[in-house]
Design a protein around this motif. Structure first.
Motif, PDB file in Angstrom:
ATOM      1  N   ILE A   1       0.812  -1.221   0.000  1.00  0.00           N
ATOM      2  CA  ILE A   1       0.000   0.000   0.000  1.00  0.00           C
ATOM      3  C   ILE A   1       0.847   1.274   0.000  1.00  0.00           C
ATOM      4  CG2 ILE A   1      -0.243   0.300   2.504  1.00  0.00           C
ATOM      5  CD1 ILE A   1      -3.255   0.850   1.993  1.00  0.00           C
ATOM      6  N   GLU A   2       2.139   1.139   0.212  1.00  0.00           N
ATOM      7  CA  GLU A   2       3.010   2.317   0.240  1.00  0.00           C
ATOM      8  C   GLU A   2       3.224   2.931  -1.147  1.00  0.00           C
ATOM      9  OE1 GLU A   2       3.524  -0.331   3.592  1.00  0.00           O
ATOM     10  OE2 GLU A   2       3.825  -0.706   1.437  1.00  0.00           O
ATOM     11  N   SER A   3       2.924   2.155  -2.197  1.00  0.00           N
ATOM     12  CA  SER A   3       3.185   2.625  -3.551  1.00  0.00           C
ATOM     13  C   SER A   3       2.057   2.210  -4.483  1.00  0.00           C
ATOM     14  CB  SER A   3       4.507   2.040  -4.066  1.00  0.00           C
ATOM     15  OG  SER A   3       4.620   2.162  -5.473  1.00  0.00           O
ATOM     16  N   ARG A   4       1.631   3.103  -5.346  1.00  0.00           N
ATOM     17  CA  ARG A   4       0.556   2.768  -6.289  1.00  0.00           C
ATOM     18  C   ARG A   4       0.991   1.674  -7.248  1.00  0.00           C
ATOM     19  NH1 ARG A   4       0.004   7.408 -11.057  1.00  0.00           N
ATOM     20  NH2 ARG A   4       1.965   6.901 -12.085  1.00  0.00           N
ATOM     21  N   ASP A   5       2.288   1.584  -7.538  1.00  0.00           N
ATOM     22  CA  ASP A   5       2.768   0.582  -8.479  1.00  0.00           C
ATOM     23  C   ASP A   5       2.920  -0.792  -7.844  1.00  0.00           C
ATOM     24  OD1 ASP A   5       2.982   2.393 -10.662  1.00  0.00           O
ATOM     25  OD2 ASP A   5       4.844   3.164  -9.803  1.00  0.00           O
ATOM     26  N   ASP A   6       2.970  -0.834  -6.515  1.00  0.00           N
ATOM     27  CA  ASP A   6       3.159  -2.103  -5.815  1.00  0.00           C
ATOM     28  C   ASP A   6       1.913  -2.589  -5.098  1.00  0.00           C
ATOM     29  OD1 ASP A   6       5.859  -2.091  -6.550  1.00  0.00           O
ATOM     30  OD2 ASP A   6       6.425  -0.924  -4.786  1.00  0.00           O
ATOM     31  N   TYR A   7       0.901  -1.749  -4.963  1.00  0.00           N
ATOM     32  CA  TYR A   7      -0.270  -2.107  -4.174  1.00  0.00           C
ATOM     33  C   TYR A   7      -0.964  -3.315  -4.791  1.00  0.00           C
ATOM     34  CZ  TYR A   7      -4.388  -1.283  -1.214  1.00  0.00           C
ATOM     35  OH  TYR A   7      -5.406  -1.405  -0.283  1.00  0.00           O
ATOM     36  N   ILE A   8      -1.224  -4.309  -3.986  1.00  0.00           N
ATOM     37  CA  ILE A   8      -1.735  -5.578  -4.499  1.00  0.00           C
ATOM     38  C   ILE A   8      -3.126  -5.451  -5.120  1.00  0.00           C
ATOM     39  CG2 ILE A   8      -2.842  -6.382  -2.370  1.00  0.00           C
ATOM     40  CD1 ILE A   8      -1.497  -9.176  -3.091  1.00  0.00           C
ATOM     41  N   ILE A   9      -3.874  -4.435  -4.733  1.00  0.00           N
ATOM     42  CA  ILE A   9      -5.210  -4.285  -5.324  1.00  0.00           C
ATOM     43  C   ILE A   9      -5.116  -4.038  -6.824  1.00  0.00           C
ATOM     44  CG2 ILE A   9      -7.363  -2.968  -5.274  1.00  0.00           C
ATOM     45  CD1 ILE A   9      -6.816  -4.805  -2.833  1.00  0.00           C
ATOM     46  N   GLY A  10      -4.081  -3.366  -7.273  1.00  0.00           N
ATOM     47  CA  GLY A  10      -3.891  -3.181  -8.711  1.00  0.00           C
ATOM     48  C   GLY A  10      -3.719  -4.509  -9.423  1.00  0.00           C
TER      49      GLY A  10
ATOM     50  N   ARG B   1      -0.887   9.950   4.905  1.00  0.00           N
ATOM     51  CA  ARG B   1      -0.401  10.046   3.528  1.00  0.00           C
ATOM     52  C   ARG B   1      -0.827   8.857   2.680  1.00  0.00           C
ATOM     53  NH1 ARG B   1       5.864  10.772   4.640  1.00  0.00           N
ATOM     54  NH2 ARG B   1       5.258   9.090   6.084  1.00  0.00           N
ATOM     55  N   VAL B   2      -1.315   7.805   3.346  1.00  0.00           N
ATOM     56  CA  VAL B   2      -1.748   6.627   2.591  1.00  0.00           C
ATOM     57  C   VAL B   2      -2.887   6.960   1.630  1.00  0.00           C
ATOM     58  CG1 VAL B   2      -3.500   5.800   4.211  1.00  0.00           C
ATOM     59  CG2 VAL B   2      -2.207   4.154   2.864  1.00  0.00           C
ATOM     60  N   LEU B   3      -3.613   8.045   1.906  1.00  0.00           N
ATOM     61  CA  LEU B   3      -4.701   8.436   1.002  1.00  0.00           C
ATOM     62  C   LEU B   3      -4.184   8.820  -0.384  1.00  0.00           C
ATOM     63  CD1 LEU B   3      -7.201  10.501   3.198  1.00  0.00           C
ATOM     64  CD2 LEU B   3      -7.548   8.258   2.174  1.00  0.00           C
ATOM     65  N   GLU B   4      -2.921   9.221  -0.475  1.00  0.00           N
ATOM     66  CA  GLU B   4      -2.370   9.571  -1.780  1.00  0.00           C
ATOM     67  C   GLU B   4      -2.312   8.353  -2.696  1.00  0.00           C
ATOM     68  OE1 GLU B   4       1.396  11.443  -1.109  1.00  0.00           O
ATOM     69  OE2 GLU B   4       0.569  12.932   0.267  1.00  0.00           O
ATOM     70  N   VAL B   5      -2.021   7.190  -2.127  1.00  0.00           N
ATOM     71  CA  VAL B   5      -2.029   5.951  -2.911  1.00  0.00           C
ATOM     72  C   VAL B   5      -3.454   5.467  -3.108  1.00  0.00           C
ATOM     73  CG1 VAL B   5      -1.353   3.514  -2.915  1.00  0.00           C
ATOM     74  CG2 VAL B   5       0.285   5.274  -2.204  1.00  0.00           C
ATOM     75  N   LEU B   6      -4.249   5.481  -2.048  1.00  0.00           N
ATOM     76  CA  LEU B   6      -5.619   4.982  -2.140  1.00  0.00           C
ATOM     77  C   LEU B   6      -6.447   5.753  -3.164  1.00  0.00           C
ATOM     78  CD1 LEU B   6      -6.405   4.358   1.635  1.00  0.00           C
ATOM     79  CD2 LEU B   6      -6.057   2.630  -0.146  1.00  0.00           C
TER      80      LEU B   6
END
Length: 330
Positions: A157-166, A249-254
């Protein structure tokens, strides 16, 4: 938007939760909840890029031997295919025993994963793929990835490119490719259905994939994260809320994984089943997704989601099943 209730239920009279799973909102209030205003400027570009990479992935589907036949006359086969990032995904394919296939379904699941396929599909002469999203039980477990919802939803969840939901969204697209390669006739009309986790990931997947003709989304999650993290709940939502309270800051990825933001780009017909009471997926988030859908929408409102202890539960689930069949038959 056409709106009907699944029953004339008076609502949930008692529950064990230390908070109010209606969040003090009735149907009129919920119909006013919108998608968040802070969508990233490159939201569409982010998802379109991921879709292109998923579509270019050689899925290499492998169909196992016949595992049985359901009471509805569907043969069941184990299946596996490759998804984005080289992740091998497992699940099941069901197809008419008589071999007549005219359309297809990609079927999502809740955050508990899936232990077997459903014994039926919404319409006859259809084949369906009941895939299991990456990292989830029982068919797509991954080393190092938590298989339970509270851990899984935070993975990367720390990165949009790594977040497992993607990756889980990409699994939907690759499942569609696998199904159409195994049963080419399913490309004539391909539909999606998903509940809870599968409803949220479905909303994220649908705008970018023109192969899908229509969809059914039940109690969809991941809607309006800025609002969702302010609402006490249980399950995966509680884990995300906890991380937000530690690090806003997690909202920036979410923001890139907001199903309500994505719903603004969904223009195909959708039948949605949000709930008025839900301790796991707060109804304001569900309705944020439903209200944002940009195409033709049928709404069938349930009394409760992720909770069955009310008199009309069985009646409503039967009504929801009938409505889904009628929707996809149209």
């Amino acid at each position: 938007m056409k709106i009907d209730r699944l029953s004339e239920s008076a609502g949930v009279s008692k529950h064990p939760f230390p908070f109010d799973p209606t969040y003090g909102m009735d149907l009129d209030d919920l119909l006013k909840v919108s998608a968040p205003d802070n969508a990233p400027g490159d939201f569409a570009e982010f998802w379109q890029g991921m879709y292109r990479r998923a579509l270019a992935t050689p899925v290499q589907p492998r169909l196992g031997g016949k595992a049985g036949t359901t009471a509805d006359g569907l043969d069941v086969f184990e299946v596996s295919f490759t998804s984005l990032g080289g992740v091998r995904i497992g699940g099941w394919v069901v197809a008419p025993a008589d071999g007549v296939v005219e359309r297809g379904f990609v079927v999502g699941h809740g955050y508990g994963g899936r232990g077997e396929p459903d014994p039926w599909l919404p319409v006859a002469r259809a084949a369906g793929i009941y895939f299991v999203a990456r990292g989830l039980p029982t068919e797509s477990l991954l080393p190092g990835v938590p298989s339970e919802a509270p851990g899984h939803v935070l993975y990367g969840i720390e990165s949009r490119d790594d977040y497992i939901i993607g990756g889980c969204v990409a699994d939907i697209w690759c499942a569609a490719t696998a199904l159409t390669e195994l049963f080419p006739a399913t490309a004539r009309r391909l539909d999606y259905t998903g509940v809870s986790f599968g409803g949220g990931t479905g909303a994220l997947a649908l705008p970018w994939d023109e192969r899908f003709a229509s969809a059914h989304l039940m109690v969809p999650t991941f809607g309006n994260h800025p609002l969702r993290v302010t609402l006490e709940c249980v399950g995966s939502g509680a884990a995300v809320r906890g991380r937000y309270l530690e690090d806003p800051r997690v909202l920036e990825v979410l923001a890139y994984f907001d199903a309500a933001t994505a719903a603004r780009h969904v223009r195909i017909p959708v039948q949605a089943v949000p709930a008025l009471f839900d301790p796991s997926v707060p109804p304001p988030g569900q309705f944020a997704v439903v209200n944002a859908l940009a195409g033709p929408v049928e709404v069938r409102v349930a009394t409760a989601g992720h909770f069955a202890d009310y008199p009309e539960y069985e009646q409503e689930m039967l009504a929801a099943g009938r409505s889904m069949r009628e929707f996809f038959a149209a």
